[in-house]
Design a protein around this motif. Structure first.
Motif, PDB file in Angstrom:
ATOM      1  N   MET A  98      98.354  55.956-100.939  1.00  0.00           N
ATOM      2  CA  MET A  98      97.981  55.059 -99.828  1.00  0.00           C
ATOM      3  C   MET A  98      97.833  53.672-100.434  1.00  0.00           C
ATOM      4  N   ARG A  99      98.822  52.820-100.174  1.00  0.00           N
ATOM      5  CA  ARG A  99      98.872  51.494-100.787  1.00  0.00           C
ATOM      6  C   ARG A  99      98.508  50.449 -99.750  1.00  0.00           C
ATOM      7  N   ARG A 100      97.557  49.574-100.079  1.00  0.00           N
ATOM      8  CA  ARG A 100      97.168  48.508 -99.164  1.00  0.00           C
ATOM      9  C   ARG A 100      98.260  47.435 -99.116  1.00  0.00           C
ATOM     10  N   ILE A 101      98.593  46.970 -97.909  1.00  0.00           N
ATOM     11  CA  ILE A 101      99.615  45.932 -97.743  1.00  0.00           C
ATOM     12  C   ILE A 101      98.954  44.567 -97.542  1.00  0.00           C
ATOM     13  N   TRP A 102      98.316  44.385 -96.397  1.00  0.00           N
ATOM     14  CA  TRP A 102      97.589  43.146 -96.106  1.00  0.00           C
ATOM     15  C   TRP A 102      96.740  43.378 -94.876  1.00  0.00           C
ATOM     16  N   SER A 103      96.037  42.334 -94.409  1.00  0.00           N
ATOM     17  CA  SER A 103      95.182  42.469 -93.232  1.00  0.00           C
ATOM     18  C   SER A 103      95.554  41.447 -92.163  1.00  0.00           C
ATOM     19  N   ALA A 104      95.099  41.707 -90.943  1.00  0.00           N
ATOM     20  CA  ALA A 104      95.376  40.794 -89.823  1.00  0.00           C
ATOM     21  C   ALA A 104      94.329  40.968 -88.736  1.00  0.00           C
ATOM     22  N   TYR A 105      93.863  39.851 -88.197  1.00  0.00           N
ATOM     23  CA  TYR A 105      93.049  39.889 -86.983  1.00  0.00           C
ATOM     24  C   TYR A 105      93.977  40.134 -85.798  1.00  0.00           C
ATOM     25  N   SER A 106      93.582  41.052 -84.906  1.00  0.00           N
ATOM     26  CA  SER A 106      94.444  41.370 -83.765  1.00  0.00           C
ATOM     27  C   SER A 106      94.425  40.259 -82.718  1.00  0.00           C
ATOM     28  N   ALA A 107      93.284  39.598 -82.509  1.00  0.00           N
ATOM     29  CA  ALA A 107      93.178  38.556 -81.475  1.00  0.00           C
ATOM     30  C   ALA A 107      92.079  37.573 -81.859  1.00  0.00           C
ATOM     31  N   PRO A 108      92.312  36.727 -82.896  1.00  0.00           N
ATOM     32  CA  PRO A 108      91.227  35.921 -83.463  1.00  0.00           C
ATOM     33  C   PRO A 108      90.651  34.867 -82.514  1.00  0.00           C
ATOM     34  N   GLY A 109      91.298  34.627 -81.379  1.00  0.00           N
ATOM     35  CA  GLY A 109      90.767  33.676 -80.408  1.00  0.00           C
ATOM     36  C   GLY A 109      89.488  34.159 -79.745  1.00  0.00           C
ATOM     37  N   PHE A 110      89.327  35.487 -79.628  1.00  0.00           N
ATOM     38  CA  PHE A 110      88.154  35.999 -78.910  1.00  0.00           C
ATOM     39  C   PHE A 110      87.609  37.310 -79.477  1.00  0.00           C
ATOM     40  N   CYS A 111      88.173  37.812 -80.579  1.00  0.00           N
ATOM     41  CA  CYS A 111      87.798  39.145 -81.067  1.00  0.00           C
ATOM     42  C   CYS A 111      87.815  39.163 -82.591  1.00  0.00           C
ATOM     43  N   ASN A 112      86.854  39.825 -83.219  1.00  0.00           N
ATOM     44  CA  ASN A 112      86.801  39.850 -84.689  1.00  0.00           C
ATOM     45  C   ASN A 112      87.404  41.122 -85.299  1.00  0.00           C
ATOM     46  N   GLU A 113      88.166  41.899 -84.504  1.00  0.00           N
ATOM     47  CA  GLU A 113      88.789  43.106 -85.067  1.00  0.00           C
ATOM     48  C   GLU A 113      89.770  42.728 -86.180  1.00  0.00           C
ATOM     49  N   LEU A 114      89.519  43.253 -87.385  1.00  0.00           N
ATOM     50  CA  LEU A 114      90.427  43.050 -88.514  1.00  0.00           C
ATOM     51  C   LEU A 114      91.171  44.351 -88.773  1.00  0.00           C
ATOM     52  N   LEU A 115      92.512  44.280 -88.771  1.00  0.00           N
ATOM     53  CA  LEU A 115      93.369  45.434 -89.037  1.00  0.00           C
ATOM     54  C   LEU A 115      93.762  45.419 -90.506  1.00  0.00           C
ATOM     55  N   HIS A 116      93.616  46.558 -91.182  1.00  0.00           N
ATOM     56  CA  HIS A 116      94.027  46.694 -92.587  1.00  0.00           C
ATOM     57  C   HIS A 116      95.285  47.555 -92.616  1.00  0.00           C
ATOM     58  N   PHE A 117      96.380  46.986 -93.083  1.00  0.00           N
ATOM     59  CA  PHE A 117      97.654  47.716 -93.126  1.00  0.00           C
ATOM     60  C   PHE A 117      97.797  48.461 -94.451  1.00  0.00           C
ATOM     61  N   PHE A 118      98.215  49.735 -94.348  1.00  0.00           N
ATOM     62  CA  PHE A 118      98.469  50.571 -95.528  1.00  0.00           C
ATOM     63  C   PHE A 118      99.852  51.190 -95.416  1.00  0.00           C
ATOM     64  N   HIS A 119     100.378  51.616 -96.573  1.00  0.00           N
ATOM     65  CA  HIS A 119     101.683  52.283 -96.628  1.00  0.00           C
ATOM     66  C   HIS A 119     101.565  53.588 -97.412  1.00  0.00           C
ATOM     67  N   THR A 120     102.197  54.627 -96.904  1.00  0.00           N
ATOM     68  CA  THR A 120     102.319  55.873 -97.673  1.00  0.00           C
ATOM     69  C   THR A 120     103.727  56.427 -97.491  1.00  0.00           C
ATOM     70  N   ASP A 121     104.246  57.058 -98.550  1.00  0.00           N
ATOM     71  CA  ASP A 121     105.584  57.654 -98.445  1.00  0.00           C
ATOM     72  C   ASP A 121     105.611  59.079 -98.996  1.00  0.00           C
ATOM     73  N   SER A 122     104.412  59.693 -99.128  1.00  0.00           N
ATOM     74  CA  SER A 122     104.369  61.052 -99.670  1.00  0.00           C
ATOM     75  C   SER A 122     103.134  61.767 -99.145  1.00  0.00           C
ATOM     76  N   TRP A 123     103.326  62.995 -98.621  1.00  0.00           N
ATOM     77  CA  TRP A 123     102.188  63.743 -98.058  1.00  0.00           C
ATOM     78  C   TRP A 123     102.544  65.218 -97.914  1.00  0.00           C
ATOM     79  N   ASP A 124     101.499  66.052 -97.806  1.00  0.00           N
ATOM     80  CA  ASP A 124     101.649  67.443 -97.375  1.00  0.00           C
ATOM     81  C   ASP A 124     101.323  67.526 -95.890  1.00  0.00           C
ATOM     82  N   VAL A 125     101.977  68.448 -95.193  1.00  0.00           N
ATOM     83  CA  VAL A 125     101.750  68.573 -93.747  1.00  0.00           C
ATOM     84  C   VAL A 125     100.735  69.680 -93.474  1.00  0.00           C
ATOM     85  N   GLY A 126      99.687  69.332 -92.703  1.00  0.00           N
ATOM     86  CA  GLY A 126      98.676  70.314 -92.290  1.00  0.00           C
ATOM     87  C   GLY A 126      98.413  70.199 -90.792  1.00  0.00           C
ATOM     88  N   GLU A 127      97.273  70.696 -90.362  1.00  0.00           N
ATOM     89  CA  GLU A 127      96.912  70.652 -88.943  1.00  0.00           C
ATOM     90  C   GLU A 127      96.391  69.267 -88.554  1.00  0.00           C
TER      91      GLU A 127
END
Lengths: 175, 175
Positions: A98-127
Motif C-alpha cells: 500500500m503505497r501513498r501517492i498524495w493528498s487532496a481536499y475534496s471541496a476546500p471552499g467549504f469543507c475540510n475533508e482531506l482525501l489520502h490517495f494510495f496505490h496497491t497492485d498485489s493482494w489475496d482475495v477474501g470475503e
C-alpha cells in the motif's frame, strides 16, 4: 480575515456543520464549514492498465456510481491502516502493499475533508465486509474504458477521476 | 433504500444541510446531505504546457491554496456562462472560447456539489472583479511544475489535480 464567532450548528454521523462569522477587508459575513475527519482512496490495479472500481448507491446525489475504493478514516487510525481496511471491507482484497501517492481536499471552499490517495497492485482475495448502509458491486475495468466513461459523463466522481488519470500517467510513463 | 423523513437543518450562503432518515436491508439511520448549487472549474491555458492558477485563503482548511479558477453557478445561470464569468471576475480574462470537458461530484458520499470542467486557451486581459471575501493572486505555471507541487503535497485540491492531469494528458496525446 478574523473569526468573530464560531458555532457548531449540527453534529452528524459523517460530518458536522460549523458556521464562522468572519470579518475582512470588505466587511463581515458568515461562512459555513463542513467538518469531516478525512478519507482514503485506494487505486487497486491488478495490472498497470486496469483498475478495480466499486459500485454503490449514493443517496446524496440519487445515483449509483462506479468509484475507486474509498472510505472514512476511523478515530485513531492512520491513513495507511484505513486504506488497507477499506480495501478489505469493500472488495475482500488483503493488500500485500500500500503505497501513498498524495493528498487532496475534496471541496476546500467549504469543507475540510482531506482525501489520502494510495496505490496497491498485489493482494489475496477474501470475503468482503461491507458497512451497514453499503451494498457493493466490484469489477475490474481497463483504464482506457474508464477514461471513456469519464469523457461521456458516465463516471462523475472527482476522486476516481484523479485516480484514473494518475494511473494512466504511470502507464504512459512506464510504457 | 427508502427515505422515511427529510429535514433541512440549516440554510446557508453557500450550502444547506439536510438530514434524511433512511431505511434499507440493514436497518434505519440518519444521513447528512450537504446541498450545493454546483460550480465550474476553468482550465485556462495560455499554451499547451502551462496553466493559470489563482491563490486565495481557504478558511475551511486554514490554508492559502493555488487552485484552478473556479466558483459557484448563480441561480438561472448556465455552467458555460458561469465559467466565462468566474474567469473574468478572478483573473480579468475575457475568454474567446470555452469548451466543456466533463463533470464530477466533489464528494458524492455526503454532498451533491457537481463541478463542471471547462477549457479555454484564448482571451483578452482586463480588470478583475473579485467577490467580497476573495483576495486573489494570479500566476501562470508550467504543468510539469504543478504536477511536482501535487506530488510534494504542496497543491492539495482535487479539482485542480483533475484539471492538471487532464491538461498533461492532452499535451502528451498531442505531442
Amino acid at each position: 480575515m478574523k473569526v468573530l464567532a464560531s458555532k457548531r450548528v449540527y453534529e452528524g454521523r459523517v460530518i458536522n456543520l460549523r458556521v464562522d462569522t468572519v470579518t475582512g477587508n470588505r466587511g463581515q459575513h458568515d461562512m459555513e464549514i463542513v467538518e469531516h475527519s478525512g478519507a482514503v482512496v485506494v487505486i487497486a490495479q491488478p495490472s498497470p492498465d486496469e483498475i478495480v472500481l466499486v459500485r454503490q448507491h449514493r443517496h446524496a446525489i440519487g445515483e449509483d456510481t462506479w468509484e475507486a475504493c474509498a472510505g472514512g478514516i476511523d478515530a485513531g487510525e492512520t491513513p495507511e491502516a484505513a486504506a488497507i481496511r477499506e480495501l478489505r471491507e469493500e472488495t475482500g482484497f488483503r493488500a500485500h502493499n500500500m503505497r501513498r501517492i498524495w493528498s487532496a481536499y475534496s471541496a476546500p471552499g467549504f469543507c475540510n475533508e482531506l482525501l489520502h490517495f494510495f496505490h496497491t497492485d498485489s493482494w489475496d482475495v477474501g470475503e468482503t465486509e461491507p458497512d451497514a448502509e453499503e451494498e457493493i458491486e466490484i469489477a475490474t475495468f481497463p483504464l482506457k474504458r474508464v477514461l471513456e466513461m469519464i469523457e461521456r459523463d458516465e463516471l462523475r466522481d472527482a476522486k476516481t477521476q484523479v485516480a484514473v488519470l494518475w494511473a494512466l500517467r504511470q502507464h504512459t510513463t512506464h510504457s
